[in-house]
Scaffold this active site. Structure first.
Site, PDB file in Angstrom:
ATOM      1  N   GLU A 111       9.256   2.571  11.152  1.00 12.51           N
ATOM      2  CA  GLU A 111      10.300   3.598  11.022  1.00 12.51           C
ATOM      3  C   GLU A 111       9.594   4.940  10.927  1.00 12.51           C
ATOM      4  OE1 GLU A 111      13.367   3.382  11.607  1.00 12.51           O
ATOM      5  OE2 GLU A 111      13.417   1.187  11.686  1.00 12.51           O
ATOM      6  N   GLY A 113       6.660   6.083   8.135  1.00 15.13           N
ATOM      7  CA  GLY A 113       5.809   7.261   8.042  1.00 15.13           C
ATOM      8  C   GLY A 113       5.843   8.019   9.353  1.00 15.13           C
ATOM      9  N   SER A 114       4.749   8.677   9.665  1.00 19.32           N
ATOM     10  CA  SER A 114       4.720   9.549  10.838  1.00 19.32           C
ATOM     11  C   SER A 114       4.538   8.744  12.128  1.00 19.32           C
ATOM     12  CB  SER A 114       3.570  10.534  10.690  1.00 19.32           C
ATOM     13  OG  SER A 114       2.350   9.817  10.653  1.00 19.32           O
ATOM     14  N   ASN A 115       4.880   9.351  13.239  1.00 16.25           N
ATOM     15  CA  ASN A 115       4.753   8.679  14.526  1.00 16.25           C
ATOM     16  C   ASN A 115       3.310   8.383  14.891  1.00 16.25           C
ATOM     17  OD1 ASN A 115       7.499   9.672  14.612  1.00 16.25           O
ATOM     18  ND2 ASN A 115       7.426   8.858  16.686  1.00 16.25           N
ATOM     19  N   VAL A 123       0.673   7.826  13.011  1.00 17.55           N
ATOM     20  CA  VAL A 123       0.120   6.690  12.275  1.00 17.55           C
ATOM     21  C   VAL A 123       0.862   5.410  12.644  1.00 17.55           C
ATOM     22  CG1 VAL A 123      -0.259   5.711   9.990  1.00 17.55           C
ATOM     23  CG2 VAL A 123      -0.703   8.138  10.377  1.00 17.55           C
ATOM     24  N   GLY A 124       2.180   5.510  12.756  1.00 12.48           N
ATOM     25  CA  GLY A 124       2.985   4.328  13.082  1.00 12.48           C
ATOM     26  C   GLY A 124       2.523   3.660  14.365  1.00 12.48           C
ATOM     27  N   CYS A 136      13.528  11.687   6.390  1.00  9.41           N
ATOM     28  CA  CYS A 136      13.429  11.389   7.823  1.00  9.41           C
ATOM     29  C   CYS A 136      14.759  11.643   8.505  1.00  9.41           C
ATOM     30  CB  CYS A 136      12.978   9.963   8.037  1.00  9.41           C
ATOM     31  SG  CYS A 136      13.948   8.810   7.089  1.00  9.41           S
ATOM     32  N   GLU A 193       9.095  17.520  14.822  1.00  7.68           N
ATOM     33  CA  GLU A 193       9.509  17.293  13.443  1.00  7.68           C
ATOM     34  C   GLU A 193       8.722  18.215  12.518  1.00  7.68           C
ATOM     35  OE1 GLU A 193       8.324  13.670  11.272  1.00  7.68           O
ATOM     36  OE2 GLU A 193      10.441  13.452  10.765  1.00  7.68           O
ATOM     37  N   LYS A 215       0.876  -1.162   0.000  1.00  9.49           N
ATOM     38  CA  LYS A 215       0.000   0.000   0.000  1.00  9.49           C
ATOM     39  C   LYS A 215       0.925   1.227   0.000  1.00  9.49           C
ATOM     40  CE  LYS A 215      -2.182   3.483   2.252  1.00  9.49           C
ATOM     41  NZ  LYS A 215      -1.938   4.391   1.138  1.00  9.49           N
TER      42      LYS A 215
END
Ligand code: NAP
Ligand code: MG
Length: 492
Positions: free
Chosen positions: A259, A237-239, A241-242, A293, A394, A184
């Site tokens: 990551e 991706g972002s924290n 969502v992660g 990143c 960030e 995806k």
């Protein structure tokens, strides 16, 4: 017969790839992927898929994995070599698509595509390397050893900032170790992703081994994380969502790898070569519009050279050309999307409100030719204090925060005062500084006399603290996530 997605380029519609077939979503809906340099330009339309499409892809992967895992590593490697060759033939076209779809400059897009090819070849070779150890058993008549087995179906959720390299550095190791994959991509860069998948299809990968489903993160991404037949999930991706992805995987006992973000510091000592340090700060912080990143964000400079450094930095910033990534001479393109632009502008506003001094940039460029793109000037803040939001959060944009420090000891202490720990760099000739930095810096990647960005595909990559789930990607480290160890005790 399958029809390559690019056969539809006239209509600029790209399809899902499920069980070896290019197919439209059951929803009948598509979404436009636009050029952030020129918002009216549609790069392509991609499928807005549903849970049903995802279920079909996972079912295909589950069925195909049974045969795929039975092939030898060398045989699986052959497919990766072929995919690498297919991508190499299309390097220019894929790189141009990437530039048009997310804005990074063409030379960077070409470099990234070349890296994707190299990653495929690296992992093709891994198919013939060792996957276990012999361990002496306490029973003298027994043989004890470890081997590695694939997880099964692996879900890959990728971001838009490295639309070729990241999906490949996840898919190539997943495949070589015998997993089937459902990819995806970020919806922002799904056209570029479709072209990578075409290369795998051209390599003749058996049907179902790699599936590609485009759609929103909340439906397809979340759906992958929650799907009972997805055994492992690898996310970049972002924290925010992660963490959700990790929790969804953990809740059903699936393996996961995350990551995420960074707030990467560069430390500049009084004895540093200031010209090189300036170059590294700009290259690490501003290239790719700060959307790496590993991008440099905090610049900690020893006070005795602070002013000299600042002067050289501003002089160099003046030469950076903002523009369309396809135009020769452009140094930085637009932000990848409107949201990203808004975020960057809001942090610039916050920096001003918190009392940092705007030294350079700070707004959208005035050039009317850039008005239709998501451009922002490269920006430097002076006199930033460690508590300010621009020193802690960030931003993911071309914004540097200069922070004076009294000593390198203090620099390391402040550098570590962050929830993130992805990469960090120091400029100094002093061996004591260097040793302290290597030992005390909490980051997965520490670089000496070199910029914070820069990842080599044959070495482990990943962060500490909130930057990662503490696993590592790339190089031989990838085997840890994409396989399980089986310990074998054998006796006649
Ligand atoms: P993002 O918004 O977190 O999206 C990443 C991926 O997750 C996209 O494919 C997205 O799909 C999908 N997604 C969104 N919502 C989801 C949900 N609820 N469940 C499952 N998946 C979901 O991140 P981004 O804006 O693309 O990328 C920027 C971030 O990535 C930055 O924070 C950056 O630091 C980080 N990053 C980290 C690394 C690293 O290796 N540490 C490398 C590159 C980037 P859609 O976009 O299609 O909705
Ligand atoms: Mg786009």
């Amino acid at each position: 017969m399958t029809t390559p997605a690019s056969a539809f380029i006239g209509g600029q519609t790209y399809l899902n790839y499920i069980n070896g077939e290019w197919s439209a979503s059951v929803t009948g809906n598509t979404a436009a992927s636009i050029n952030p340099a020129q918002r009216s330009e549609v790069v392509g339309y991609v499928q807005s898929s549903s849970q049903e499409d995802l279920n079909n892809a996972v079912a295909a992967a589950k069925a195909a994995q049974k045969g795929w895992r039975k092939l030898s590593g060398a045989a699986r490697g052959d497919f990766l070599y072929k995919a690498a060759n297919a991508l190499e033939r299309r390097l220019d076209e894929v790189a141009e698509t990437m530039t048009r779809e997310m804005g990074k400059t063409l030379p960077e897009a070409k470099g990234e595509t070349a890296r994707g090819i190299a990653i495929l070849r690296y992992y093709a070779g891994e198919g013939m390397r060792k996957i276990g150890d012999v361990i002496p058993s306490s029973d003298a008549e027994a043989l004890m050893f470890t081997t590695r087995v694939p997880l099964g179906v692996v879900g890959v959720i990728a971001p838009w900032n490295f639309p070729v390299a990241i999906p490949i550095w996840k898919m190539a190791p997943a495949l070589i170790y015998g997993n089937a994959v459902v990819l995806k991509p970020a919806q922002e860069t799904a056209v570029t992703a479709a072209k990578i998948v075409e290369c795998f299809a051209e390599a003749g990968l058996p049907a179902g081994v790699l599936n590609f489903v485009t759609g929103s993160g909340s439906v397809i991404g979340q759906g992958l994380a929650e799907h009972p037949d997805v055994n492992g999930i690898t996310f970049t991706g972002s924290n925010a969502v992660g963490k959700r992805v990790g929790q969804a995987a953990l809740a059903r006992g699936a393996k996961y790898q995350l990551e995420m973000g960074g707030k990467n510091p560069i430390l500049i000592a009084a004895d540093a070569d200031l010209d090189l340090a300036v170059e590294a700060t700009i290259s690490g912080g501003i290239r790719s519009t700060g959307q790496k990143c590993t991008a440099t964000s905090r610049v900690l400079v020893e006070s005795s050279v602070y002013e000299a450094f600042r002067e050289k930095l501003v002089a160099k910033m003046q030469g950076l050309k903002v523009g369309h990534g396809l135009e020769a001479g452009t140094w930085l393109g637009p932000c990848a999307n409107e949201n990203q632009l808004e975020t960057v502008l809001s942090y610039i506003q916050k920096g001003k409100e918190e009392g940092a001094e705007l030294l350079f940039g700070g707004s959208r460029p005035e050039d009317p030719a850039l008005a239709e793109g998501f451009y922002v000037q490269p920006t430097v803040f002076d006199k930033v204090t460690p508590q300010m939001a621009i020193a802690r959060e960030e931003i993911f944009g071309p914004v540097l925060a200069l922070i004076p420090v009294d000593s390198m000891e203090q620099a390391i202490e402040l550098a570590n005062d962050s929830e993130y720990g992805l990469s960090a760099s120091i400029f100094t000739q002093n061996i004591g500084n260097i040793l302290s930095f290597i030992q005390d810096m909490d980051a997965g990647l520490v670089r000496i006399n070199s910029e914070t960005a820069g990842v080599e595909l044959q070495a482990p990559f990943g962060g500490m603290k909130q930057s990662s789930s503490h696993s590592r990607e790339q190089g031989q480290a990838a085997i840890e996530f994409f396989t399980s160890i089986k310990t074998v005790f054998l006796k006649a």
